[in-house]
Motif scaffolding. Structure first.
Motif, PDB file in Angstrom:
ATOM      1  N   GLU A 286      -5.309  -6.328  -5.604  1.00 40.44           N
ATOM      2  CA  GLU A 286      -6.023  -5.674  -4.510  1.00 40.44           C
ATOM      3  C   GLU A 286      -7.515  -5.561  -4.816  1.00 40.44           C
ATOM      4  OE1 GLU A 286      -4.298  -2.171  -2.619  1.00 40.44           O
ATOM      5  OE2 GLU A 286      -2.474  -2.502  -3.800  1.00 40.44           O
ATOM      6  N   SER A 290     -10.757  -1.808  -1.109  1.00 42.11           N
ATOM      7  CA  SER A 290      -9.598  -1.299  -0.367  1.00 42.11           C
ATOM      8  C   SER A 290      -8.943  -0.137  -1.108  1.00 42.11           C
ATOM      9  CB  SER A 290      -8.580  -2.422  -0.136  1.00 42.11           C
ATOM     10  OG  SER A 290      -8.015  -2.863  -1.360  1.00 42.11           O
ATOM     11  N   GLN A 293     -10.923   3.021  -0.591  1.00 42.02           N
ATOM     12  CA  GLN A 293     -10.644   3.606   0.722  1.00 42.02           C
ATOM     13  C   GLN A 293      -9.333   4.393   0.702  1.00 42.02           C
ATOM     14  OE1 GLN A 293     -10.815   0.812   3.970  1.00 42.02           O
ATOM     15  NE2 GLN A 293      -9.852   2.227   5.424  1.00 42.02           N
TER      16      GLN A 293
END
Length: 390
Positions: A286, A290, A293
């Motif tokens: 990942e 992201s 967030q």
């Protein structure tokens, strides 16, 4: 000599066989006293029996007489009901796995060749050997693609010991003899190898005879412990909890040592307590943005990063995600973790290294939860109250 439940190419239903020693004695020429004197004991099928005692007491000699690396002077040894002293010694040793300290690998053989030694001696065909080698490497947590062609000098001490265990188990023996196999590695690696052995045993149910001078290791690993004195005299032979609760004499009490109630933590496994979950986990693939967030949405500060096989690899704090190019380099790698097979004492020691909660792994190293200090302290308090009542 066969396992009571044989599985072609391995499996989860393999069982060990019972071992009996009857009045076994070993005298060396020129010695006034026997090294081992009149030992009688039954080692149950499919259990781990620990021989623990001071250096020079005869525990290794006793174990080596089982596969006749040392020939008994007198007495009888049966393995699965068969008289071991009437079998061809070479044939006997090929049906008894043997793992020693510092692994004892052949330095000029690759990992795969080392594991294949006994199946090769037994005449297995090439495909069966190759399949078994890959299966055993996976079983002990070594990726075949990564380690198949490596030589022992290219491995860490812990990796060498894993290869040693894989080699000992490669021909699917009913009995495994282990002579202080984890004594030469650092404490963290040693704990991980102990956990690995317990995980393997939960699948394979071999009869394991394990020699150590470390009573804590004996308590952690043993279904039964034989505390030995000079000449392998059996001072007490019982379950770990029975020996901790009621040492047979002052010598055994000396082995148990101070803090016997704290040693009860070695009888409880991480799987016995309720685990927490990390506030957030993320795959190593990942993007840091992201994950940042997700942390903001959960109002969390830390993320536990898992690799492609869901194995925990590092903790990352929110502030460390800002300039990171990938999760594989952000934060700090895990110094220690524990498995479901680990003891609560292992968990406590890992917390001291990690400085907080410690990730817990399952049978294939996958993340299953996190254990925190509060959980262990609550268990210690409960044990103290139970001890006071008794």
């Amino acid at each position: 000599m066969e396992t009571t439940a044989s599985v072609e190419g391995g499996g989860s239903a393999v069982s060990g066989v019972e071992i009996q020693l009857e009045h076994v004695t070993k005298r060396y020429p020129g010695s006034r006293e026997p090294a081992v004197d009149d030992v009688t004991m039954t080692i149950p099928a499919g259990k781990i029996v620990i021989l623990v005692g001071p250096s020079g007491c005869g525990k290794t000699t006793t174990m080596r007489m089982i596969n006749r690396l040392i020939e008994p002077t007198s007495g009888k040894i049966t393995i699965g009901g068969k008289d071991a002293l009437r079998l061809n010694p070479d044939r006997l040793r090929r049906t008894v796995g043997y793992a020693i300290q510092q692994a004892g690998l052949f330095p000029h053989f690759t990992v795969a060749q080392n594991i294949a030694v006994v199946p090769g001696l037994l005449g297995w065909d090439k495909k069966k050997i190759n399949d078994r080698v890959e299966e055993m490497m996976d079983l002990v947590g070594l990726d075949p693609k990564q380690f198949h062609g490596r030589y022992p000098r290219q491995l860490s001490g812990g990796q060498q010991q894993r290869v040693g265990v894989a080699r000992a188990l490669a021909a699917d023996p009913p009995v495994l003899l282990m002579d202080e196999p984890f004594g030469a590695v650092d404490p963290i690696t040693r704990g991980n190898l102990q956990d690995e052995l317990l995980r393997l045993q939960s699948d394979l149910h071999k009869t394991i005879v394990f020699v150590t001078h470390d009573f804590d290791e004996a308590v952690k690993l043993g279904d039964k412990i034989a505390v030995l004195g000079n000449q392998s005299k059996i001072l007490q032979y019982d379950t770990p909890d029975a020996i901790l609760a009621n040492p047979a004499d002052d010598t055994v009490a000396g082995f148990v040592g101070a803090g016997a109630s704290l040693k009860q933590l070695t009888l409880l496994r991480v799987r016995d307590v309720e685990l927490d979950q990390a506030p957030l986990t993320a795959s190593i693939s990942e993007s840091p943005a992201s994950v940042r967030q997700k942390l903001a949405e959960k109002n969390a500060k830390y993320v536990l990063v898992l690799d492609e096989r869901r194995r925990p690899v590092r903790w990352v704090h929110l502030r460390e995600l800002g300039g990171a190019s990938s999760l594989g380099t952000a934060g700090k790698p895990l110094s220690d973790l524990v498995s479901l097979q680990s003891t609560l004492q292992d968990a406590l020691e890992a917390m001291l290294v990690e400085g907080g909660g410690v990730p817990v792994t399952g049978s294939r190293g996958e993340y299953v939860g996190t254990i925190h200090l509060d959980t262990v302290m609550a268990t210690i308090q409960r044990l103290r109250e139970e001890h006071a009542e008794s």
